[in-house]
Scaffold this motif. Structure first.
Motif, PDB file in Angstrom:
ATOM      1  N   UNK A 287       0.841  -1.190   0.000  1.00  0.00           N
ATOM      2  CA  UNK A 287       0.000   0.000   0.000  1.00  0.00           C
ATOM      3  C   UNK A 287       0.876   1.239   0.000  1.00  0.00           C
ATOM      4  N   UNK A 288       0.749   2.063  -1.044  1.00  0.00           N
ATOM      5  CA  UNK A 288       1.539   3.283  -1.171  1.00  0.00           C
ATOM      6  C   UNK A 288       0.603   4.474  -1.260  1.00  0.00           C
ATOM      7  N   UNK A 289       0.802   5.446  -0.357  1.00  0.00           N
ATOM      8  CA  UNK A 289      -0.093   6.604  -0.264  1.00  0.00           C
ATOM      9  C   UNK A 289       0.711   7.885  -0.263  1.00  0.00           C
ATOM     10  N   UNK A 290       0.250   8.873  -1.047  1.00  0.00           N
ATOM     11  CA  UNK A 290       0.870  10.191  -1.057  1.00  0.00           C
ATOM     12  C   UNK A 290      -0.211  11.213  -0.718  1.00  0.00           C
ATOM     13  N   UNK A 291       0.155  12.171   0.143  1.00  0.00           N
ATOM     14  CA  UNK A 291      -0.813  13.124   0.687  1.00  0.00           C
ATOM     15  C   UNK A 291      -0.222  14.524   0.666  1.00  0.00           C
ATOM     16  N   UNK A 292      -1.066  15.513   0.350  1.00  0.00           N
ATOM     17  CA  UNK A 292      -0.690  16.917   0.547  1.00  0.00           C
ATOM     18  C   UNK A 292      -1.822  17.585   1.316  1.00  0.00           C
ATOM     19  N   UNK A 293      -1.491  18.191   2.461  1.00  0.00           N
ATOM     20  CA  UNK A 293      -2.468  18.919   3.253  1.00  0.00           C
ATOM     21  C   UNK A 293      -2.139  20.401   3.253  1.00  0.00           C
ATOM     22  N   UNK A 294      -3.161  21.247   3.145  1.00  0.00           N
ATOM     23  CA  UNK A 294      -2.927  22.689   3.117  1.00  0.00           C
ATOM     24  C   UNK A 294      -4.098  23.428   3.752  1.00  0.00           C
ATOM     25  N   UNK A 295      -3.953  24.752   3.894  1.00  0.00           N
ATOM     26  CA  UNK A 295      -4.995  25.556   4.517  1.00  0.00           C
ATOM     27  C   UNK A 295      -5.186  25.145   5.961  1.00  0.00           C
ATOM     28  N   UNK A 296      -6.451  24.994   6.356  1.00  0.00           N
ATOM     29  CA  UNK A 296      -6.776  24.595   7.727  1.00  0.00           C
ATOM     30  C   UNK A 296      -7.363  23.184   7.778  1.00  0.00           C
ATOM     31  N   UNK A 297      -7.198  22.426   6.706  1.00  0.00           N
ATOM     32  CA  UNK A 297      -7.847  21.128   6.653  1.00  0.00           C
ATOM     33  C   UNK A 297      -7.233  20.153   7.659  1.00  0.00           C
ATOM     34  N   UNK A 298      -8.061  19.207   8.063  1.00  0.00           N
ATOM     35  CA  UNK A 298      -7.660  18.146   8.980  1.00  0.00           C
ATOM     36  C   UNK A 298      -7.831  16.825   8.257  1.00  0.00           C
ATOM     37  N   UNK A 299      -6.781  15.999   8.293  1.00  0.00           N
ATOM     38  CA  UNK A 299      -6.832  14.719   7.595  1.00  0.00           C
ATOM     39  C   UNK A 299      -6.285  13.617   8.490  1.00  0.00           C
ATOM     40  N   UNK A 300      -6.903  12.459   8.401  1.00  0.00           N
ATOM     41  CA  UNK A 300      -6.450  11.302   9.163  1.00  0.00           C
ATOM     42  C   UNK A 300      -6.409  10.099   8.237  1.00  0.00           C
ATOM     43  N   UNK A 301      -5.246   9.488   8.127  1.00  0.00           N
ATOM     44  CA  UNK A 301      -5.053   8.367   7.206  1.00  0.00           C
ATOM     45  C   UNK A 301      -4.563   7.146   7.989  1.00  0.00           C
ATOM     46  N   UNK A 302      -5.381   6.109   7.998  1.00  0.00           N
ATOM     47  CA  UNK A 302      -4.999   4.860   8.657  1.00  0.00           C
ATOM     48  C   UNK A 302      -4.843   3.779   7.605  1.00  0.00           C
ATOM     49  N   UNK A 303      -3.670   3.166   7.574  1.00  0.00           N
ATOM     50  CA  UNK A 303      -3.413   2.035   6.686  1.00  0.00           C
ATOM     51  C   UNK A 303      -3.110   0.825   7.553  1.00  0.00           C
TER      52      UNK A 303
END
Length: 436
Positions: A287-303
């Motif tokens: 499993x390969x994941x690429x993420x970009x977060x910006x601004x005020x966003x909230x992200x949660x990634x569980x693998x």
């Protein structure tokens, strides 16, 4: 708005929607029973992310009719950019909001028994196949409120079935356009590769309208039967106003293989669950994941990859870039169950933070209940390496360009895995836009 508030639809609404669609009785009852469970089971509790104030249950409209296209030439330009318009061998499904907008499958694949259609049509035309796999192995209806609500309200998605001993050479591509400003998207993707088969599936979630808003509740079930191989690629670019729950699950049989390449580029708050169960001996998942977060966003990634079979292998790779005041949490879980001897679970999570207020957490976990195994993990959270910047700048490259090159190199391991050049270019362009 509070996530635990009363649901926006009633059992009668759900039953009426199912009957209007002409769905079989078993699926109508599945919907109604799932809605009952949605009213009682709790919300999921992602690690280190509080979602009690996120809206996943309230919406004004449940279903809207949107554009359809009779040929590729009618597609919007932003969709054309994702597709090889010159190719005569198109294996393609396009959905506009909840409306099936275009579908094409080559005659040779039809002759071999490959099925590509929207999920609602599949429920009606291939009930035995769908009933066998729909939320029975990879995802269960009553896991929590969002899975139950999804089962009750599914209003879009894809069914892809590859029969035994069939190898699909060309990728199957789907594009989901979400541009409505209030209607939710409950999208279900079911990909099944029967014994000794192989397929590559690539999807795009795009918001053609920057004002798109609401809820995206997405569940994908990927089933690889014995000695089957599935390569699954995705680029998600939903708008800032869309709150997203995305659950991509894999179920791998004996000697099978599931490969994930996920570009998570949404601009809104996102909860992602990517779980693979290695059920059969000799099964493999990367499993390969690429993420970009910006601004005020909230992200949660569980693998999570769980080993049940002997001689199974897993690798989790997650690279993320966080800027502005964004927060991204990366949870990687490698689990080896008792009896899964000779298995190997490895993972690597790396996060680059581009500003003082950005927050990135990498949390690798290994849960081992068997002695005769191999396992390892690596994690890092930091800023762009000044040595790399110095090296590039010493060769006449500006600091801004040097940072850009370092970031692209950092994210390349996932970007390069996408099998469709137009989609790979799209992900590269999105990264370029988000990190500049």
């Amino acid at each position: 708005m509070i996530a635990e508030t009363k649901l926006s639809v009633s059992q009668q609404d759900v039953r009426s929607f199912s009957v209007e669609n002409g769905e079989p009785d078993w699926f109508t009852e599945l919907r109604v029973q799932a809605l009952e469970k949605a009213e009682t089971v709790p919300m999921p509790v992602p690690d280190k992310t509080k979602i009690t104030t996120w809206n996943f249950t309230q919406f004004e409209q449940f279903h809207v009719e949107s554009s359809t296209y009779s040929s590729l030439n009618e597609l919007p330009e932003h969709v054309k950019a994702l597709i090889d318009l010159e190719s005569e061998n198109q294996n393609l499904y396009i959905q506009h909001n909840q409306t099936p907008a275009f579908i094409s499958l080559t005659e040779d694949l039809k002759a071999k028994g490959v099925i590509l259609t929207n999920i609602i049509t599949a429920i009606k035309e291939y009930p035995e196949l769908v009933k066998k796999y729909f939320m029975t192995n990879a995802v269960k209806v009553d896991e929590h409120k969002l899975t139950a609500l999804h089962a009750a309200l599914v209003n879009g998605g894809t069914f892809l079935y590859v029969p035994k001993n069939v190898v699909v050479e060309q990728p199957i591509q789907t594009v989901y356009i979400h541009d409505h400003e209030s209607a939710p998207l409950f999208n279900h993707v079911l990909v099944v590769a029967d014994d000794n088969s192989a397929v590559t599936y690539v999807e795009n979630y795009i918001s053609a309208n920057e004002q798109a808003a609401g809820i995206a509740n997405i569940i994908t079930e990927v089933i690889a039967e014995s000695n089957a191989k599935i390569e699954y690629g995705s680029v998600d670019t939903l708008a800032k106003g869309v709150t997203t729950y995305v659950n991509r699950r894999g179920h791998a049989g004996r000697d099978s293989q599931i490969e994930w390449a996920l570009g998570m580029m949404n601009d809104g708050n996102t909860i992602s669950d990517n779980t693979t169960q290695l059920m059969g001996d000799g099964s493999v998942s990367h499993s390969k994941t690429v993420v970009v977060g910006r601004g005020k966003q909230i992200q949660n990634f569980t693998t999570r990859i769980t080993h049940f079979g002997k001689n199974t292998e897993s690798f989790i790779l997650k690279h993320g870039v966080v800027k502005d005041s964004a927060t991204s949490i990366f949870n990687g879980i490698g689990k080896i169950e008792h009896g899964a001897s000779k298995s190997d679970a490895e993972q690597e999570s790396r996060v680059l933070m581009l500003s003082e207020k950005a927050r990135g957490d990498a949390n690798p976990m290994l849960l081992i209940d068997e002695d005769d195994v191999m396992a390892g993990h690596a994690a890092s959270v930091g800023r762009v390496d000044p040595v790399q910047l110095y090296y590039l700048m010493s060769r006449g490259i500006s600091r801004k360009e040097a940072e850009r090159l370092v970031i692209h190199g950092f994210l390349a391991p996932v970007v390069n895995q996408l099998p469709i050049e137009a989609v790979k270019k799209q992900l590269t362009d999105v990264i370029e836009r988000k990190v500049k």
